[in-house]
Design a protein around this motif. Structure first.
Motif, PDB file in Angstrom:
ATOM      1  N   THR A 131     -45.177  -2.889 -15.033  1.00  0.00           N
ATOM      2  CA  THR A 131     -45.917  -1.908 -15.851  1.00  0.00           C
ATOM      3  C   THR A 131     -45.576  -2.096 -17.330  1.00  0.00           C
ATOM      4  O   THR A 131     -45.502  -1.132 -18.074  1.00  0.00           O
ATOM      5  N   TRP A 132     -45.377  -3.352 -17.726  1.00  0.00           N
ATOM      6  CA  TRP A 132     -44.911  -3.676 -19.071  1.00  0.00           C
ATOM      7  C   TRP A 132     -45.826  -3.106 -20.153  1.00  0.00           C
ATOM      8  O   TRP A 132     -45.345  -2.601 -21.173  1.00  0.00           O
ATOM      9  N   VAL A 133     -47.131  -3.216 -19.977  1.00  0.00           N
ATOM     10  CA  VAL A 133     -48.071  -2.750 -21.002  1.00  0.00           C
ATOM     11  C   VAL A 133     -48.463  -1.294 -20.791  1.00  0.00           C
ATOM     12  O   VAL A 133     -49.277  -0.760 -21.558  1.00  0.00           O
ATOM     13  N   ASP A 134     -47.902  -0.653 -19.785  1.00  0.00           N
ATOM     14  CA  ASP A 134     -48.316   0.714 -19.463  1.00  0.00           C
ATOM     15  C   ASP A 134     -47.317   1.776 -19.903  1.00  0.00           C
ATOM     16  O   ASP A 134     -47.719   2.810 -20.456  1.00  0.00           O
ATOM     17  N   GLN A 135     -46.033   1.550 -19.681  1.00  0.00           N
ATOM     18  CA  GLN A 135     -45.087   2.633 -19.921  1.00  0.00           C
ATOM     19  C   GLN A 135     -43.678   2.123 -20.194  1.00  0.00           C
ATOM     20  O   GLN A 135     -43.336   0.983 -19.875  1.00  0.00           O
ATOM     21  N   ILE A 136     -42.879   2.991 -20.794  1.00  0.00           N
ATOM     22  CA  ILE A 136     -41.451   2.749 -20.998  1.00  0.00           C
ATOM     23  C   ILE A 136     -40.705   4.041 -20.682  1.00  0.00           C
ATOM     24  O   ILE A 136     -41.290   5.125 -20.659  1.00  0.00           O
ATOM     25  N   THR A 168     -32.953  14.535 -19.192  1.00  0.00           N
ATOM     26  CA  THR A 168     -32.283  13.530 -20.032  1.00  0.00           C
ATOM     27  C   THR A 168     -33.114  12.290 -20.326  1.00  0.00           C
ATOM     28  O   THR A 168     -32.694  11.453 -21.125  1.00  0.00           O
ATOM     29  N   THR A 169     -34.268  12.137 -19.702  1.00  0.00           N
ATOM     30  CA  THR A 169     -35.119  10.970 -19.954  1.00  0.00           C
ATOM     31  C   THR A 169     -36.577  11.383 -20.065  1.00  0.00           C
ATOM     32  O   THR A 169     -36.954  12.496 -19.671  1.00  0.00           O
ATOM     33  N   SER A 170     -37.391  10.467 -20.607  1.00  0.00           N
ATOM     34  CA  SER A 170     -38.827  10.733 -20.730  1.00  0.00           C
ATOM     35  C   SER A 170     -39.605   9.450 -20.467  1.00  0.00           C
ATOM     36  O   SER A 170     -39.155   8.350 -20.803  1.00  0.00           O
ATOM     37  N   LYS A 171     -40.793   9.608 -19.865  1.00  0.00           N
ATOM     38  CA  LYS A 171     -41.695   8.478 -19.650  1.00  0.00           C
ATOM     39  C   LYS A 171     -42.742   8.488 -20.759  1.00  0.00           C
ATOM     40  O   LYS A 171     -43.381   9.510 -21.014  1.00  0.00           O
ATOM     41  N   ILE A 172     -42.903   7.322 -21.404  1.00  0.00           N
ATOM     42  CA  ILE A 172     -43.859   7.183 -22.493  1.00  0.00           C
ATOM     43  C   ILE A 172     -45.006   6.297 -22.026  1.00  0.00           C
ATOM     44  O   ILE A 172     -44.784   5.154 -21.608  1.00  0.00           O
ATOM     45  N   LEU A 173     -46.227   6.811 -22.079  1.00  0.00           N
ATOM     46  CA  LEU A 173     -47.406   5.996 -21.798  1.00  0.00           C
ATOM     47  C   LEU A 173     -47.850   5.329 -23.093  1.00  0.00           C
ATOM     48  O   LEU A 173     -48.010   5.993 -24.127  1.00  0.00           O
ATOM     49  N   LEU A 174     -48.074   4.023 -23.040  1.00  0.00           N
ATOM     50  CA  LEU A 174     -48.392   3.245 -24.229  1.00  0.00           C
ATOM     51  C   LEU A 174     -49.894   3.179 -24.485  1.00  0.00           C
ATOM     52  O   LEU A 174     -50.707   3.320 -23.562  1.00  0.00           O
ATOM     53  N   SER A 205     -55.662  -7.292 -24.250  1.00  0.00           N
ATOM     54  CA  SER A 205     -54.386  -7.930 -23.909  1.00  0.00           C
ATOM     55  C   SER A 205     -54.319  -9.381 -24.375  1.00  0.00           C
ATOM     56  O   SER A 205     -53.235  -9.895 -24.660  1.00  0.00           O
ATOM     57  N   ASN A 206     -55.482 -10.034 -24.472  1.00  0.00           N
ATOM     58  CA  ASN A 206     -55.469 -11.439 -24.891  1.00  0.00           C
ATOM     59  C   ASN A 206     -55.212 -11.609 -26.382  1.00  0.00           C
ATOM     60  O   ASN A 206     -54.702 -12.643 -26.823  1.00  0.00           O
ATOM     61  N   THR A 207     -55.547 -10.600 -27.190  1.00  0.00           N
ATOM     62  CA  THR A 207     -55.333 -10.680 -28.640  1.00  0.00           C
ATOM     63  C   THR A 207     -54.233  -9.747 -29.124  1.00  0.00           C
ATOM     64  O   THR A 207     -53.729  -9.913 -30.240  1.00  0.00           O
ATOM     65  N   GLY A 265     -47.311  -0.653 -34.884  1.00  0.00           N
ATOM     66  CA  GLY A 265     -46.154  -0.653 -33.993  1.00  0.00           C
ATOM     67  C   GLY A 265     -46.173  -1.882 -33.104  1.00  0.00           C
ATOM     68  O   GLY A 265     -47.230  -2.320 -32.647  1.00  0.00           O
ATOM     69  N   ASN A 266     -45.003  -2.457 -32.884  1.00  0.00           N
ATOM     70  CA  ASN A 266     -44.889  -3.655 -32.042  1.00  0.00           C
ATOM     71  C   ASN A 266     -44.834  -3.227 -30.580  1.00  0.00           C
ATOM     72  O   ASN A 266     -43.778  -2.920 -30.039  1.00  0.00           O
ATOM     73  N   ILE A 267     -45.995  -3.224 -29.932  1.00  0.00           N
ATOM     74  CA  ILE A 267     -46.068  -2.768 -28.548  1.00  0.00           C
ATOM     75  C   ILE A 267     -45.381  -3.744 -27.600  1.00  0.00           C
ATOM     76  O   ILE A 267     -44.842  -3.361 -26.571  1.00  0.00           O
ATOM     77  N   GLY A 268     -45.364  -5.018 -27.956  1.00  0.00           N
ATOM     78  CA  GLY A 268     -44.758  -6.016 -27.075  1.00  0.00           C
ATOM     79  C   GLY A 268     -43.248  -5.919 -27.014  1.00  0.00           C
ATOM     80  O   GLY A 268     -42.648  -6.155 -25.968  1.00  0.00           O
ATOM     81  N   GLU A 269     -42.596  -5.589 -28.129  1.00  0.00           N
ATOM     82  CA  GLU A 269     -41.136  -5.504 -28.183  1.00  0.00           C
ATOM     83  C   GLU A 269     -40.735  -4.131 -28.709  1.00  0.00           C
ATOM     84  O   GLU A 269     -40.841  -3.869 -29.903  1.00  0.00           O
ATOM     85  N   ILE A 270     -40.311  -3.263 -27.819  1.00  0.00           N
ATOM     86  CA  ILE A 270     -39.936  -1.903 -28.195  1.00  0.00           C
ATOM     87  C   ILE A 270     -38.488  -1.664 -27.779  1.00  0.00           C
ATOM     88  O   ILE A 270     -38.155  -1.703 -26.593  1.00  0.00           O
ATOM     89  N   ARG A 271     -37.615  -1.434 -28.750  1.00  0.00           N
ATOM     90  CA  ARG A 271     -36.207  -1.142 -28.465  1.00  0.00           C
ATOM     91  C   ARG A 271     -35.871   0.325 -28.774  1.00  0.00           C
ATOM     92  O   ARG A 271     -35.111   0.945 -28.058  1.00  0.00           O
ATOM     93  N   TYR A 272     -36.413   0.804 -29.878  1.00  0.00           N
ATOM     94  CA  TYR A 272     -36.152   2.177 -30.306  1.00  0.00           C
ATOM     95  C   TYR A 272     -37.494   2.858 -30.606  1.00  0.00           C
ATOM     96  O   TYR A 272     -38.454   2.213 -31.021  1.00  0.00           O
ATOM     97  N   VAL A 273     -37.533   4.161 -30.390  1.00  0.00           N
ATOM     98  CA  VAL A 273     -38.753   4.925 -30.654  1.00  0.00           C
ATOM     99  C   VAL A 273     -38.410   6.188 -31.428  1.00  0.00           C
ATOM    100  O   VAL A 273     -37.255   6.639 -31.447  1.00  0.00           O
TER     101      VAL A 273
END
Length: 284
Positions: A131-136, A168-174, A205-207, A265-273
């Motif tokens: 679910t890489w492109v869907d959520q974190i 203590t956690t949250s799901k983020i939809l991208l 997703s291709n671009t 925002g860099n959707i491909g590489e997300i470390r901090y939000v």
């Protein structure tokens, strides 16, 4: 009788060897000039034998030294290899720290630009490849003030919204998710003559570009203009940066314009939000 003759032969051979060795030893102690011809002959034979024996001995000694040097070189090479491996690991660690430092700087700049909103800084703790492109998943939840539908930014741009919250956690939809029921954001293109409204509702997703649709077909839109949240959707506050206009075109039906957006925002590489806590001043 045979045993007697065999023993006799051994005794004779032993006496002969003793006499031969004694002769050699005696000849070595005398001056060569005073030696007789047989003694000289024996001295020469002895010297030749010593030379023949010495050469292989020297060769063996040289071989042993070569092996010792080879082993020493091997040990040095192993030590150098360990140092090179340690250096490679250190360089990889430095690269990771540089990337983290850059991400933290971006989040700090983002928080400074969002001084009118309350923000919650958080780190990504899980991102499933399926679910890489869907959520974190991030490490802040309701105990930290996070609530469902809060906007989430990273790297100076909007990347999604909070969908689920635990203590203590949250799901983020991208914004890149294919689920069009959750990735729709009311947005506007900032033009000199006034904002042009539309809906960000797709991701190529291709671009790696977002798509903003339902735009007035007569509107004049310039490439490079900023796209921000309009605040009209009732979820995201106004003026959160989404990206810049990359291309302007008509949609597949020829009824509305649509633009592709280069995400801020860099959707491909997300470390901090940065999670945006909307105040009471909700845009109408």
């Amino acid at each position: 009788m045979n045993q007697f003759f065999n023993n006799k032969r051994m005794i004779v051979l032993l006496i002969s060897v003793i006499i031969f060795i004694s002769t050699i030893a005696f000849s070595m102690t005398r001056n060569r000039e005073d030696a007789s011809i047989p003694q000289l002959f024996m001295n020469d034979i002895t010297g030749l034998a010593a030379t023949v024996i010495a050469k292989p001995a020297e060769a063996v000694n040289g071989f042993v030294d070569s092996v010792d040097n080879l082993l020493h070189t091997y040990e040095e090479n192993q030590q150098l290899k360990q140092k090179i491996d340690a250096l490679d690991n250190m360089q990889a660690r430095i690269y990771t720290l540089d990337q983290e430092n850059m991400s933290l700087k971006q989040e700090l700049e983002l928080q400074n630009s969002l001084s009118e909103f309350s923000t919650i800084s958080s780190s990504v703790i899980s991102r499933n490849p399926d679910t890489w492109v869907d959520q974190i998943i991030v490490d802040k939840g309701s105990e930290d003030g996070v609530a469902v539908d809060m906007s989430v930014m990273s790297g100076n741009g909007l990347i999604g919204r909070v969908a689920e919250v635990s203590p203590t956690t949250s799901k983020i939809l991208l914004l890149s998710t294919a689920n069009q029921s959750v990735n729709r954001v009311s947005a506007e293109v900032q033009m000199p003559d006034g904002p042009i409204h539309g809906i960000v509702d797709d991701y190529e997703s291709n671009t790696g570009l977002l798509v903003m649709s339902e735009i007035d077909p007569s509107a004049k839109i310039e490439v490079g203009k900023q796209v921000v949240t309009s605040g009209l959707g009732g979820v995201s506050p106004a003026s959160l940066l989404i990206g810049v206009v990359k291309e302007v075109r008509m949609d597949a039906f020829g009824l509305f314009q649509e633009v592709t957006i280069e995400p801020a925002g860099n959707i491909g590489e997300i470390r901090y939000v940065t999670i945006i806590k909307r105040g009471s001043e909700v845009a109408p």
